[in-house]
Scaffold this active site. Structure first.
Site, PDB file in Angstrom:
ATOM      1  CE1 TYR A 187      36.345  28.971  37.932  1.00 41.75           C
ATOM      2  CE2 TYR A 187      35.544  31.089  38.722  1.00 41.75           C
ATOM      3  CZ  TYR A 187      35.938  29.790  38.977  1.00 41.75           C
ATOM      4  OH  TYR A 187      35.941  29.305  40.273  1.00 41.75           O
ATOM      5  N   GLY A 209      28.552  40.239  33.007  1.00 43.60           N
ATOM      6  CA  GLY A 209      29.549  39.345  33.563  1.00 43.60           C
ATOM      7  C   GLY A 209      30.727  39.217  32.613  1.00 43.60           C
ATOM      8  N   GLY A 263      37.283  38.740  29.740  1.00 43.64           N
ATOM      9  CA  GLY A 263      37.196  39.387  28.434  1.00 43.64           C
ATOM     10  C   GLY A 263      37.137  38.491  27.215  1.00 43.64           C
ATOM     11  CB  THR A 274      33.059  43.005  35.529  1.00 46.72           C
ATOM     12  OG1 THR A 274      33.541  42.165  36.594  1.00 46.72           O
ATOM     13  CG2 THR A 274      33.998  44.194  35.401  1.00 46.72           C
ATOM     14  CB  ILE A 275      30.494  44.077  40.450  1.00 49.31           C
ATOM     15  CG1 ILE A 275      30.130  42.609  40.646  1.00 49.31           C
ATOM     16  CG2 ILE A 275      29.317  44.851  39.876  1.00 49.31           C
ATOM     17  CD1 ILE A 275      28.961  42.405  41.631  1.00 49.31           C
ATOM     18  CD  GLU A 325      42.933  42.132  41.390  1.00 47.42           C
ATOM     19  OE1 GLU A 325      43.644  41.516  40.563  1.00 47.42           O
ATOM     20  OE2 GLU A 325      43.361  43.070  42.082  1.00 47.42           O
ATOM     21  CB  CYS A 353      31.617  21.692  40.968  1.00 47.27           C
ATOM     22  SG  CYS A 353      31.375  23.077  42.092  1.00 47.27           S
TER      23      CYS A 353
END
Length: 419
Positions: A171, A209, A213, A231-232, A235, A399
Site C-alpha cells: 500500500y 510500518g 508484510g 505496526t500499531i 489487523e 491523490c
C-alpha cells in the site's frame, strides 16, 4: 436544455448517507450568505479553467473544449452550501453525497489542482483561514492517539485492501519500468528500498510500518535478513503474521504491535515506507531521533515519504481537510526542506541517495482506483455502503491528481548514520 442533454445530466440515484455511519453528512449546512458567495466565486473560478460545469437549468460554465472534463452539478444549492461552509471539506463531501458527478474524476480534479493557488482571490485567502477548522486535539499523534488514528484507516478490513492492491498487498507507490504490471513494479520498489538500506545476508533490519508484510518477507526470503517489524494496526499484524508463516520465514521475522517511539535495541539497517506521513509535525523530531538512536554507527536507513513543497506545507500545516476527516486523521505531509532540517538538527543521519517516484504514484493510484471500482459489488458485500464507495473513489482520484500536477511527490531517501 435539449432532451438528450437533460438525459446526460440526469444522475443515477445516490442513496442518502445513513446518519448512524455518516453523522451530519446528509443535510447541507445552513449558511445562505456564505453559499451565495461560494456560488459567485466558484463560477468566476471555473470560467478560467479548462473544464465545463453543466447545471440543471441548461447553463454551461467554463472555457473547456469538447474533450475537457465535465462536472455535472445535480444539486447546486446543496453544493454551494457545502463549499460555502468549508471549501476543503465541502467539495469532497458534495461528491460523496452525489451533489455532482463526472465521467473522469481524476482528470477533473487535476484541472482544479493545476490552479489551486489562484482559484480564490488573494484578498480572501487570508480571511478564509480565520474560519477554517483546526485538527481536533483527540487526533494528535500521541502514542494512544496514533493508534486510534491508524485504526480508523488500516483496520477497516483486510479484505477491502486485498480487492485493489496487488498480490503482495503493498500500500505505497510502486516503481514502474516499461512492461511492468502493478505487482512487478511493487517488487521493484521494495528491492530499491532494500538496496538503499544495504540489506543483505544476516542484516538485522528494523521496519517501521509493517503493512501486510511484503517488505519483511522479501528481505528475509530473498536476502537472508533478520527482521523486526513494527505496526500499531492489529489487523495488519494478524494478516502479516499469516503471510509470513505461509512464506516459510517466521523464524526470521518478528512483527511487534508497538509504536516506533517504544522500540529499543540496535539495528544494522532501517526501512520505513510511507509511514512518516502519519507521524504529525509535532512528533517528526522524535521520529528521526528514533532512527538515529537505534541505527548502529555506519548503518543505513531508507525512508520513502510523500512530500509537498515547503511553502505548501507551511500553508497547510494547521488545516483540517477532507483527507484528515475521512481518510488519514492526524496526518501531515512533510517537505524535503523540513526533512533535511530535522536530520541536521536531531540526527547524525545524512541523505546520500534520492529517488523520485511521483509520476509512478499517479500510475499506482490510477490502477488502485480501477481495481477498487471493478470490485464495487464485493465492497458492498463486505458491509460498506455507496457513500463509502464514493468517498474511497474520491480519495484515490484526489491523490492521483496531486501527483499528476506535482503538488505531491514521493521520494525514497537513502541515509547513512555517521560512524
Amino acid at each position: 436544455m435539449s432532451s438528450q442533454a437533460a438525459e446526460r445530466h440526469r444522475r443515477d440515484p445516490v442513496p442518502s448517507p445513513q446518519e448512524q455511519y455518516w453523522p451530519g453528512l446528509a443535510a447541507p449546512p445552513v449558511a445562505p450568505k456564505r453559499a451565495a458567495l461560494a456560488k459567485v466565486l466558484f463560477e468566476q473560478a471555473v470560467r478560467l479553467l479548462a473544464m465545463r460545469v453543466t447545471l440543471p437549468d441548461g447553463r454551461t460554465v467554463g472555457r473547456g473544449g469538447p474533450d475537457s472534463p465535465i462536472m455535472r452539478l445535480h444539486d447546486p444549492d446543496a453544493f454551494y452550501r457545502r463549499i460555502g461552509a468549508d471549501t476543503k471539506i465541502g467539495f469532497g463531501e458534495s461528491y460523496m453525497t452525489g451533489d455532482w458527478s463526472t465521467d473522469d474524476l481524476a482528470a477533473l480534479l487535476t484541472v482544479f489542482a493545476e490552479k489551486i493557488t489562484t482559484l480564490l482571490p488573494e484578498r480572501l485567502q487570508g480571511l478564509r483561514r480565520l474560519f477554517e477548522p483546526r485538527q481536533p486535539i483527540e487526533e494528535e499523534n500521541t502514542i494512544a492517539g496514533a493508534r486510534s488514528n491508524i485504526h480508523r484507516h488500516y483496520d477497516l478490513s483486510n479484505e477491502l485492501f486485498s480487492m485493489f492492491l496487488d498480490e503482495s498487498m503493498t500500500y505505497s507507490s510502486a516503481w514502474f519500468e516499461p512492461g511492468d504490471d502493478l505487482h512487478r513494479a511493487q517488487l521493484r520498489k521494495i528491492d530499491g528500498m532494500l538496496d538503499m538500506a544495504r540489506v543483505g545476508p544476516d542484516t538485522h533490519l528494523l521496519e517501521i510500518g509493517t503493512g501486510w508484510g511484503a517488505l519483511s518477507i522479501r528481505a528475509a526470503r530473498e536476502r537472508g535478513a533478520r527482521v523486526t517489524s513494527l505496526t500499531i494496526s492489529p489487523e495488519q499484524q494478524s494478516l502479516a503474521q499469516e503471510r509470513i508463516a505461509a512464506a516459510g520465514v517466521s523464524d526470521r521475522i518478528e512483527v511487534l504491535l508497538r509504536d516506533y517511539r517504544e522500540i529499543q535495541g540496535q539495528f544494522d539497517a532501517i526501512v520505513s515506507v510511507e509511514m512518516i506521513e502519519a507521524v504529525g509535525e509535532q512528533y517528526l523530531p522524535a521520529y528521526f531521533a528514533t532512527l538515529d538512536r537505534v541505527l548502529k554507527p555506519g548503518g543505513w536507513a531508507a525512508v520513502q515519504a510523500i512530500t509537498v513543497p515547503h511553502h505548501r506545507m507551511l500553508a497547510m500545516r494547521n488545516s483540517y481537510t477532507w483527507m484528515h476527516k475521512y481518510i488519514f486523521p492526524g496526518g501531515l505531509l512533510p517537505s524535503p526542506t523540513l526533512i533535511d532540517r530535522l536530520l541536521t538538527d536531531h540526527t547524525a543521519l545524512r541523505v546520500i541517495e534520492r529517488r523520485d517516484l511521483g509520476a509512478d504514484y499517479a500510475l499506482t493510484l490510477k490502477e488502485w482506483r480501477r481495481r477498487f471500482l471493478a470490485h464495487r459489488e464485493d465492497v458492498l458485500g463486505l458491509g460498506f455502503d455507496e457513500t463509502f464507495i464514493r468517498m474511497w473513489e474520491y480519495y484515490l482520484a484526489y491523490c492521483e491528481a496531486g501527483f499528476r500536477t506535482r503538488w505531491l511527490t514521493d521520494v525514497q531517501l537513502g541515509m547513512r548514520r555517521n560512524p
